[in-house]
Design an enzyme around this catalytic site. Structure first.
Site, PDB file in Angstrom:
ATOM      1  N   ASN A 134      96.278  15.098  56.115  1.00 48.20           N
ATOM      2  CA  ASN A 134      95.702  13.980  55.360  1.00 48.20           C
ATOM      3  C   ASN A 134      96.644  13.648  54.207  1.00 48.20           C
ATOM      4  O   ASN A 134      96.722  14.390  53.234  1.00 48.20           O
ATOM      5  CB  ASN A 134      94.319  14.419  54.852  1.00 48.20           C
ATOM      6  CG  ASN A 134      93.659  13.340  54.019  1.00 48.20           C
ATOM      7  OD1 ASN A 134      94.179  12.227  53.900  1.00 48.20           O
ATOM      8  ND2 ASN A 134      92.523  13.665  53.434  1.00 48.20           N
TER       9      ASN A 134
ATOM     10  N   LYS B 255      96.459  11.292  52.167  1.00 55.12           N
ATOM     11  CA  LYS B 255      95.732  10.664  51.044  1.00 55.12           C
ATOM     12  C   LYS B 255      96.499   9.452  50.523  1.00 55.12           C
ATOM     13  O   LYS B 255      97.253   8.838  51.258  1.00 55.12           O
ATOM     14  CB  LYS B 255      95.458  11.703  49.956  1.00 55.12           C
ATOM     15  CG  LYS B 255      94.796  12.956  50.536  1.00 55.12           C
ATOM     16  CD  LYS B 255      94.264  13.873  49.493  1.00 55.12           C
ATOM     17  CE  LYS B 255      93.624  15.072  50.207  1.00 55.12           C
ATOM     18  NZ  LYS B 255      93.040  16.019  49.290  1.00 55.12           N
TER      19      LYS B 255
ATOM     20  N   HIS C 134      85.208  12.354  53.909  1.00 55.27           N
ATOM     21  CA  HIS C 134      86.001  13.223  53.036  1.00 55.27           C
ATOM     22  C   HIS C 134      85.350  13.274  51.658  1.00 55.27           C
ATOM     23  O   HIS C 134      84.812  12.269  51.180  1.00 55.27           O
ATOM     24  CB  HIS C 134      87.434  12.697  52.931  1.00 55.27           C
ATOM     25  CG  HIS C 134      88.345  13.698  52.306  1.00 55.27           C
ATOM     26  ND1 HIS C 134      88.401  13.887  50.948  1.00 55.27           N
ATOM     27  CD2 HIS C 134      89.206  14.596  52.861  1.00 55.27           C
ATOM     28  CE1 HIS C 134      89.270  14.850  50.689  1.00 55.27           C
ATOM     29  NE2 HIS C 134      89.770  15.294  51.841  1.00 55.27           N
TER      30      HIS C 134
ATOM     31  N   GLU D 176      86.494  13.211  48.800  1.00 53.70           N
ATOM     32  CA  GLU D 176      86.995  12.233  47.819  1.00 53.70           C
ATOM     33  C   GLU D 176      86.328  10.881  48.021  1.00 53.70           C
ATOM     34  O   GLU D 176      86.131  10.125  47.065  1.00 53.70           O
ATOM     35  CB  GLU D 176      88.524  12.136  47.925  1.00 53.70           C
ATOM     36  CG  GLU D 176      89.192  13.341  47.266  1.00 53.70           C
ATOM     37  CD  GLU D 176      90.500  13.769  47.923  1.00 53.70           C
ATOM     38  OE1 GLU D 176      91.100  12.958  48.628  1.00 53.70           O
ATOM     39  OE2 GLU D 176      90.898  14.941  47.726  1.00 53.70           O
TER      40      GLU D 176
ATOM     41  N   GLU E  31      85.133  21.503  54.520  1.00 54.25           N
ATOM     42  CA  GLU E  31      86.037  21.485  53.373  1.00 54.25           C
ATOM     43  C   GLU E  31      85.251  21.724  52.086  1.00 54.25           C
ATOM     44  O   GLU E  31      84.641  20.791  51.549  1.00 54.25           O
ATOM     45  CB  GLU E  31      86.723  20.117  53.269  1.00 54.25           C
ATOM     46  CG  GLU E  31      87.583  19.780  54.465  1.00 54.25           C
ATOM     47  CD  GLU E  31      88.665  18.784  54.080  1.00 54.25           C
ATOM     48  OE1 GLU E  31      89.838  19.119  54.235  1.00 54.25           O
ATOM     49  OE2 GLU E  31      88.333  17.688  53.590  1.00 54.25           O
TER      50      GLU E  31
ATOM     51  N   GLY F 236      92.554  20.621  46.948  1.00 55.16           N
ATOM     52  CA  GLY F 236      93.582  20.269  45.970  1.00 55.16           C
ATOM     53  C   GLY F 236      93.600  21.160  44.742  1.00 55.16           C
ATOM     54  O   GLY F 236      94.232  20.850  43.738  1.00 55.16           O
TER      55      GLY F 236
ATOM     56  N   SER G 181      93.099  23.523  50.325  1.00 48.73           N
ATOM     57  CA  SER G 181      94.237  24.332  49.884  1.00 48.73           C
ATOM     58  C   SER G 181      94.827  25.207  50.984  1.00 48.73           C
ATOM     59  O   SER G 181      95.266  26.328  50.730  1.00 48.73           O
ATOM     60  CB  SER G 181      93.852  25.184  48.671  1.00 48.73           C
ATOM     61  OG  SER G 181      93.503  24.333  47.598  1.00 48.73           O
TER      62      SER G 181
HETATM   63  P1  PGA Z   1      94.272  20.111  50.195  1.00 52.38           P
HETATM   64  O1  PGA Z   1      93.376  18.907  50.732  1.00 52.38           O
HETATM   65  O2  PGA Z   1      94.854  20.783  51.393  1.00 52.38           O
HETATM   66  O3  PGA Z   1      95.321  19.438  49.347  1.00 52.38           O
HETATM   67  O4  PGA Z   1      93.390  21.004  49.426  1.00 52.38           O
HETATM   68  C1  PGA Z   1      92.561  19.075  51.850  1.00 52.38           C
HETATM   69  C2  PGA Z   1      91.878  17.783  52.174  1.00 52.38           C
HETATM   70  O5  PGA Z   1      91.565  17.016  51.268  1.00 52.38           O
HETATM   71  O6  PGA Z   1      91.615  17.485  53.341  1.00 52.38           O
END
Ligand code: PGA
Length: 607
Positions: free
Chosen positions: A6, A8, A89, A91, A160, A166, A206
């Protein structure tokens, strides 16, 4: 196993293209890889990426096209040949206030449009601290599990934990395994054990090169959704490889691959030099082709819809097949009878010259492609619009590497040598390549379509062989690699052959290949349906040659092969008490409400 990257809202156009270029070097054997650039970059990245890596959008609309400023609809993504979308997601849930109802509407819309979806769930830090992890995820799934189109073929779940995204904080293996297992158990209760066992659940939050191996080894983790680390090609490659090593090939052949191809080569070439009884030659060669074709077909079925080149036979096509087949057969019969043999054979030679070269290249490419040295070759991508008169027609990707050129040359040389010499060994080489590719590429849409096609062809074959002289005249009169030849002796002066039409290999072959996919679908590592299909095929061929020998008359092999293969499938299902799931088996989607599967229990991991 499936790994998503992803990206983003990151990367400039140039950086996105650079990353796509680097991803083309990725080894994707045994792992499905999907990357999600920002919507604006999707077509650019798409043009750059090889087939082995699929594309996803990071979001889509909830109600198709219309007055939705700022939105991109699922329909538009499908039109752009984007196969995947990420929905839910955290976010989007947090920053864009997307709630469970809206996300269920988006999922429904995406599935209706034909997209495959990575659907994300996960709890916040406070919710985990309050012991509400599973409760929160179950609530986030409530609306979506009810959707009839929610099937393991279409939806991948991503667990997740919001506190891990993140942040550099990663769920411990115990936390990840516990939540994944709880979610799977919930899906089993809400839908069925089969759906739960086949559903792929990714972990996200992460994930990095440092922690991926441990997480990938967990029994209920079927891949990752990677954010930050997916922007670094080398680290993403390590994560992808961790999944490849964790996904033990649960449905591998029972004869090692490295043995299958030499066996096929030997069965094709050895009888040119060593006298082999034609019946032994026929049974060994035909069954080795079916064996190899079936395993290649299984590998095809594991590829994403946009990546596989397999063609599915529809119910309509299955019904029309005997009619069209008869029309072609009668046409050929008229031509054999009316046109001078030399003209006819010259025409056929031109046709098979081109076709033969392509088949040789395709048949030989796949096993060589598995060699590490070949995998390291640079792949070139061309986008070609075959319908050059229509500017809006979608361009197709043509991929090739340095290996393809010599293979094509070899294919052309073989075809040319065959056209010039008509040597039976060369005819067999071409016919073997044709039939392996046909078994690999033709998919029967469902078990019922398979039964229908085989039964119709059974009647067709008997009618034209027993009822008329048409089939035998065409088979003997056309000098082309549409049959395998088995010499009765090796004297060059007056060769005599036994024949087996390619239909007698390809038709049962695609049915046995479907049985292998059924084994895989149900997680049956002992491959009972495939093995019984292979045994039935060999026994039915033995019966054919037996009758042929005894009565000294040509036999429609499908007369024995069709009841043999269908009978084996039904008998295996009856013994195992699986008649209903077999009858309902469809290649497309998971069948609902089926009995439990052995997949998880046997420690199998989906690839
Ligand atoms: P990250 O993000 O690996 O940077 O923690 C995972 C995601 O948002 O799918």
């Amino acid at each position: 196993m499936i790994v998503g990257g992803n990206w983003k809202c990151n990367l400039t156009r140039a950086k996105a293209l650079e990353l796509a270029e680097q991803l083309n070097e990725l080894d994707t054997t045994d792992v499905e890889v999907v990357v999600a650039p920002v919507a604006l970059h999707v077509p650019l990245v798409q043009a750059k990426l090889k087939r082995a890596v699929s594309l996803a959008a990071q979001n889509c609309g909830f109600a198709g096209n219309g007055a939705y400023t700022g939105e991109v609809s699922a329909e538009q993504l499908v039109a752009l040949e984007v196969p995947w979308v990420i929905i839910g997601h955290s976010e989007r849930r947090t920053h864009f206030r997307e709630d469970d109802d809206l996300l269920a509407a988006k999922l429904d819309d995406a599935l209706k449009a034909g997209l495959r979806v990575i659907f994300c769930v996960g709890e916040s830090h406070a919710e985990r601290a309050a012991g509400q992890t599973v409760e929160v995820c179950v609530r986030q799934l409530a609306g979506v599990l009810r959707l009839p189109r929610f099937t393991p073929a279409r939806v991948v779940l991503a667990y997740e934990p919001v506190w891990a995204i993140g942040t550099g904080l990663v769920a411990t293996p115990a936390q990840a395994q516990q939540t994944h297992a709880a979610l799977r158990a919930h899906v089993a209760r809400e839908r069925s054990a089969e759906v739960a066992a086949r559903l792929r659940i990714q972990y996200g939050g992460s994930v990095s090169a440092a922690n991926c191996a441990e997480l990938a080894a967990l029994p209920d983790v079927d891949g990752f959704l990677v954010g930050g680390a997916s922007l670094r090609a080398a680290e993403f490659a390590t994560i992808v490889r961790s999944c490849a090593s964790a996904s033990a090939p649960a449905f591998g052949p029972f004869m090692a691959d490295w043995l299958a191809y030499p066996a096929l080569g030997a069965a094709t070439l050895l009888p040119a030099f060593v006298p082999v009884h034609p019946y032994v030659h026929m049974i060994v060669l035909a069954s080795t082709i079916v064996y190899v074709g079936c395993h290649r077909a299984l590998a095809q079925s594991a590829l994403a819809p946009g990546v596989t080149t397999a063609e599915t036979v529809t119910q309509k096509e299955a019904m029309r097949f005997p009619l069209y087949g008869s029309a072609v057969l009668v046409g050929l019969y008229a031509v054999v009878k009316l046109v001078k043999k030399e003209y006819l054979n010259a025409l056929i030679a031109c046709y098979f010259f081109v076709l033969g070269a392509g088949a040789v290249q395709q048949a030989v490419r796949a096993p060589l492609q598995a060699l590490p040295a070949v995998r390291r070759l640079k792949t070139h991508v061309w986008r070609v619009n075959w319908q050059f008169w229509d500017k809006d027609a979608p361009a197709e990707k043509v991929e090739f590497n340095a290996l393809d050129v010599p293979l094509l040359v070899i294919g052309l040389a073989l075809s040319f040598a065959y056209t010039r010499t008509k040597w039976w060994v060369l005819a067999n080489c071409l016919a073997v390549c044709f039939s392996v590719c046909a078994v690999e590429m033709l998919t029967l849409g469902s078990f019922q379509i398979g039964c229908m096609l085989l039964s119709f062809l059974f009647a067709y074959d008997i009618f034209w062989v027993f009822g008329t002289e048409v089939m035998v005249t065409v088979a003997k009169g056309i000098d082309a690699p549409i049959k395998l030849l088995f010499p009765k002796h090796l004297r060059a002066d007056k060769p005599e052959f036994s024949l087996l039409g390619l239909g007698d290999i390809v038709i049962p072959g695609i049915f046995v290949a479907m049985m292998l996919r059924f084994d895989a679908r149900r997680g049956l590592r002992a491959l009972p349906y495939f093995k019984s299909g292979m045994v039935a095929y060999v026994l039915a061929l033995l019966t054919t040659v037996g009758v042929m020998h005894f009565f000294e008359a040509a036999q429609p092999a499908l007369l024995y092969l069709v009841p043999g293969c269908l009978g084996a499938a039904f008998a295996t299902a009856a013994v195992r008490g699986e008649l209903a799931p077999l009858w309902r088996f469809s290649e497309e989607e998971a069948d609902e409400g089926e009995a439990g599967t052995e997949g998880r229990g046997a420690g199998a991991k989906r690839e």
